[in-house]
Design an enzyme around this catalytic site. Structure first.
Site, PDB file in Angstrom:
ATOM      1  N   HIS A 188      -9.027  10.321  -6.531  1.00  0.00           N
ATOM      2  CA  HIS A 188      -8.101   9.465  -5.798  1.00  0.00           C
ATOM      3  C   HIS A 188      -8.878   8.457  -4.948  1.00  0.00           C
ATOM      4  CE1 HIS A 188      -4.981   8.194  -2.962  1.00  0.00           C
ATOM      5  NE2 HIS A 188      -4.109   8.591  -3.870  1.00  0.00           N
ATOM      6  N   GLU A 236      -3.299   3.615 -10.248  1.00  0.00           N
ATOM      7  CA  GLU A 236      -2.866   3.362  -8.879  1.00  0.00           C
ATOM      8  C   GLU A 236      -3.682   2.212  -8.306  1.00  0.00           C
ATOM      9  OE1 GLU A 236      -1.385   7.367  -6.854  1.00  0.00           O
ATOM     10  OE2 GLU A 236      -3.536   7.411  -7.201  1.00  0.00           O
ATOM     11  N   LYS A 295      -0.633  15.548  -0.492  1.00  0.00           N
ATOM     12  CA  LYS A 295      -1.792  15.181   0.335  1.00  0.00           C
ATOM     13  C   LYS A 295      -1.887  16.178   1.499  1.00  0.00           C
ATOM     14  CE  LYS A 295      -1.692  10.363  -1.061  1.00  0.00           C
ATOM     15  NZ  LYS A 295      -1.935   8.962  -0.677  1.00  0.00           N
TER      16      LYS A 295
END
Length: 259
Positions: free
Chosen positions: A104, A178, A18
C-alpha cells in the site's frame, strides 16, 4: 486502446480497516459484514474484509460459517526467524487468512517499502497458499489528460512486473489500482482515466502469458456508484472509509449484481 478481455473475471469487493477501529468496534463491524454473506453469494460476488492483525483470530471465528474471505493488512517476507514485530505468512494462513494486502502507498511512504520488498512479500504469500493483493498506483496527477494514462501505466508497470517476477506462473493475484493522489480524496479518480489505465494494465499482464488468474480492483475514494462507471476496466473495488458504513458495502454488492 487494448482489447477488452474475452471473459470477465468474477466480481470482487472488499475493504481494509487500516487502523481506524479499536478491538470492540472491529468485532462489531465484522458481525455486520457477516450479515452480507447471503447477499454476496446471490450476487455472485467475492467479498473480503481486512481487519488489523490483533483481531484476525476472532474475526476468522465470526466469518467461519460465511463465504466471506478474511484478509491481512501486511506480512513479512520470511516464514520464521528473528524478526521482532513482524508477522509471519505461516501464521496468517493458520489463522484463516486467504488474502494478504501488500505494498500500500502508506507502507511505501511511511516505512520506505520498495517494489523489491513487495515482490518478496508476494512470493511469501503465495508460498503459503494465499493470494497477494498488490497495491499499485502513480504518485502524482497529471493535469494534461493526454499524458495522464501513459504516465500512470509507466509508473505502475515496474510495480507489477516486480511482483509477478517472484511468483509461480499459475499463481492467482489481485492488483489494486490506487492512484496515490486519489487516496483519501473527496472523489475517486475520473472514470475515463481509471478504465484506460486498467485496460492497459490488463493487457500488460496478458502479454506475460501467465496462467494464473489476475483480477484488477480500483481503490482510492471508491464508494457506491463508482463500480458502474469503471466496470469496463476493473473486476471490482477495494473500498476505504466509505465501507465503514456497512450499508455502503451492501449497496456496492447490489450494484455489482446488476452489472
Amino acid at each position: 486502446m487494448p482489447p477488452l478481455p474475452t471473459q470477465r473475471e468474477k466480481r470482487i469487493v472488499g475493504t481494509s480497516l487500516k487502523m481506524y477501529f479499536d478491538l470492540p468496534s472491529t468485532l462489531r463491524y465484522i458481525d455486520a459484514v457477516a450479515q452480507l454473506s447471503s447477499a454476496a453469494k446471490q450476487a455472485n460476488v467475492d467479498l473480503f474484509v481486512i481487519p488489523d492483525f490483533v483481531t484476525l483470530l476472532p474475526s476468522a471465528e465470526k466469518l467461519e460459517d460465511t463465504n466471506i474471505q478474511l484478509g491481512a493488512q501486511d506480512t513479512y517476507s520470511e516464514d520464521k526467524g528473528a524478526f521482532t514485530g513482524e508477522v509471519s505468512p505461516v501464521t496468517l494462513k493458520q489463522v484463516g487468512a486467504s488474502i494478504v494486502e501488500i505494498g500500500h502507498a502508506e507502507r511505501k511512504r511511511l516505512f520506505g517499502e520498495t517494489d523489491a520488498d513487495v515482490a518478496r512479500k508476494a512470493a511469501a504469500v503465495v508460498r503459503n497458499g494465499m493470494v497477494p493483493l498488490v497495491c499499485i498506483g502513480e504518485k502524482n496527477k497529471s493535469n494534461i489528460a493526454s499524458q495522464a494514462v501513459g504516465m500512470a501505466v509507466g509508473e505502475c508497470k515496474p510495480q507489477i512486473m516486480a511482483a509477478l517476477s517472484q511468483l509461480p506462473d499459475d499463481a492467482d493475484v489481485i492488483l489494486a489500482y490506487e492512484p496515490v493522489w486519489a487516496i483519501g480524496a473527496s472523489e475517486p479518480a475520473g472514470a475515463d482515466h481509471v478504465v484506460a489505465v486498467t485496460q492497459n494494465l490488463r493487457a500488460l499482464v496478458a502479454e506475460t502469458g501467465r496462467k494464473g488468474r489476475t483480477r484488477i480492483l480500483y481503490g482510492g475514494s471508491a464508494g457506491p456508484g463508482t463500480f458502474q462507471k469503471l466496470k469496463e476496466g476493473v473486476d471490482g473495488l477495494f473500498l476505504g472509509r466509505f465501507a465503514h458504513d456497512v450499508g455502503n458495502l451492501e449497496k456496492v454488492i447490489e450494484e455489482m449484481k446488476e452489472s
